[in-house]
Design an enzyme around this catalytic site. Structure first.
Site, mmCIF file in Angstrom:
data_model
loop_
_atom_site.group_PDB
_atom_site.id
_atom_site.type_symbol
_atom_site.label_atom_id
_atom_site.label_comp_id
_atom_site.label_asym_id
_atom_site.label_seq_id
_atom_site.Cartn_x
_atom_site.Cartn_y
_atom_site.Cartn_z
ATOM 1 N N ASP A 107 56.145 19.849 26.643
ATOM 2 C CA ASP A 107 55.070 18.908 26.321
ATOM 3 C C ASP A 107 55.641 17.878 25.335
ATOM 4 O O ASP A 107 56.313 16.939 25.744
ATOM 5 C CB ASP A 107 53.917 19.757 25.751
ATOM 6 C CG ASP A 107 52.643 18.979 25.507
ATOM 7 O OD1 ASP A 107 52.716 17.809 25.141
ATOM 8 O OD2 ASP A 107 51.551 19.550 25.658
ATOM 9 N N THR A 108 55.443 18.057 24.020
ATOM 10 C CA THR A 108 55.996 17.114 23.042
ATOM 11 C C THR A 108 57.512 17.243 22.894
ATOM 12 O O THR A 108 58.184 16.304 22.485
ATOM 13 C CB THR A 108 55.398 17.366 21.641
ATOM 14 O OG1 THR A 108 55.761 18.688 21.234
ATOM 15 C CG2 THR A 108 53.887 17.228 21.648
ATOM 16 N N LEU A 112 61.418 22.573 22.317
ATOM 17 C CA LEU A 112 62.762 22.365 22.850
ATOM 18 C C LEU A 112 63.737 21.987 21.735
ATOM 19 O O LEU A 112 64.875 22.459 21.699
ATOM 20 C CB LEU A 112 62.725 21.267 23.925
ATOM 21 C CG LEU A 112 64.039 21.025 24.663
ATOM 22 C CD1 LEU A 112 64.479 22.270 25.424
ATOM 23 C CD2 LEU A 112 63.905 19.847 25.627
HETATM 24 P P1 IMP Z 1 55.863 21.449 23.027
HETATM 25 O O1 IMP Z 1 56.577 22.089 21.865
HETATM 26 O O2 IMP Z 1 54.825 20.462 22.615
HETATM 27 O O3 IMP Z 1 56.822 20.869 24.060
HETATM 28 O O4 IMP Z 1 55.020 22.556 23.744
HETATM 29 C C1 IMP Z 1 55.635 23.644 24.245
HETATM 30 C C2 IMP Z 1 54.741 24.851 24.336
HETATM 31 O O5 IMP Z 1 53.351 24.550 24.133
HETATM 32 C C3 IMP Z 1 54.852 25.421 25.711
HETATM 33 O O6 IMP Z 1 55.931 26.291 25.827
HETATM 34 C C4 IMP Z 1 53.502 26.080 25.879
HETATM 35 O O7 IMP Z 1 53.546 27.381 25.362
HETATM 36 C C5 IMP Z 1 52.558 25.228 25.080
HETATM 37 N N1 IMP Z 1 51.884 24.225 25.955
HETATM 38 C C6 IMP Z 1 52.166 22.912 26.107
HETATM 39 N N2 IMP Z 1 51.345 22.323 26.991
HETATM 40 C C7 IMP Z 1 50.514 23.301 27.420
HETATM 41 C C8 IMP Z 1 49.430 23.316 28.385
HETATM 42 O O8 IMP Z 1 49.044 22.317 29.025
HETATM 43 N N3 IMP Z 1 48.835 24.530 28.561
HETATM 44 C C9 IMP Z 1 49.202 25.661 27.888
HETATM 45 N N4 IMP Z 1 50.204 25.680 26.996
HETATM 46 C C10 IMP Z 1 50.848 24.500 26.766
#
Ligand code: IMP
Ligand code: MG
Length: 179
Positions: A107-108, A112
């Site tokens: 997502d963001t 990662l």
């Molecule tokens: P990031 O750190 O924002 O890239 O988000 C990563 C983590 O957030 C993912 O591994 C998910 O566990 C959770 N996440 C992000 N988007 C979603 C969504 O649409 N539904 C459920 N979990 C999400």
């Protein structure tokens, strides 16, 4: 059933399990092609969300491999808190190894980034990243993502390992939050 309710929110069917299966197979085939056949890669699932993807992925991967998990979290409810917390690290010796991160969704990119930080001091041969779902409109980082299953719009999804407040991980299909 095309609409479901988890706690206070309604979700509608978005991506069927057949489509997910094809995307998982496609990622597995690409990774098979990219890794030297005399090498044993370490697949690293990011818990909790990736457990279903990892279980299906490794059954599609036809060569010898190791499997491990890391656990981090960045979400509460349907909004990213922006904070990533490392919960469980890596104990294996990864020197000279190919590590392939298996993520349910990027997502963001905060998670990662944390993953890159965890592995940058490990003296790996290479770090590859595979994610089943990807939200290109929200991703803000200058970090490589090597394998992407299904790019999606910036809407919250549940199912196939992904949860809303702990619910929905067991659903075989993906559902999207209804407005
Ligand atoms: P990031 O750190 O924002 O890239 O988000 C990563 C983590 O957030 C993912 O591994 C998910 O566990 C959770 N996440 C992000 N988007 C979603 C969504 O649409 N539904 C459920 N979990 C999400
Ligand atoms: Mg996750």
């Amino acid at each position: 059933m095309n609409t479901i309710k988890l706690n206070d929110k309604h979700f509608e069917l978005f991506i069927t399990k057949d489509k997910i299966e094809k995307a998982v197979k496609n990622i597995a085939k690409q990774i098979e092609n990219d890794i030297d056949k005399d090498e044993v890669p370490i697949f690293m699932g990011v818990l909790n969300g990736s457990f279903m993807f990892v279980a299906d992925f490794v059954r599609e991967y036809s060569y010898n491999c190791h499997l491990s998990f890391v656990k981090l979290t960045s979400y509460q409810g349907t909004n990213s808190t922006g904070k990533v917390r490392k919960l469980v690290g890596v104990n294996e010796n990864l020197k000279g190894k190919t590590v392939v991160i298996l993520e349910d969704i990027i997502d963001t990119g905060n998670t990662l980034e944390e993953i890159y930080n965890i592995f940058k001091n490990e003296d790996l041969k290479q770090l590859k990243v595979a994610t089943l779902f990807f939200k290109p409109d929200v991703f803000k980082k200058d970090l490589a993502i090597d394998y992407i299953g299904i790019p999606i719009e910036d809407k919250f999804i549940v199912g196939y390992g992904l949860d809303y407040d702990g619910l929905g991980r067991n659903l075989p299909n993906i559902y999207q939050l209804k407005k």
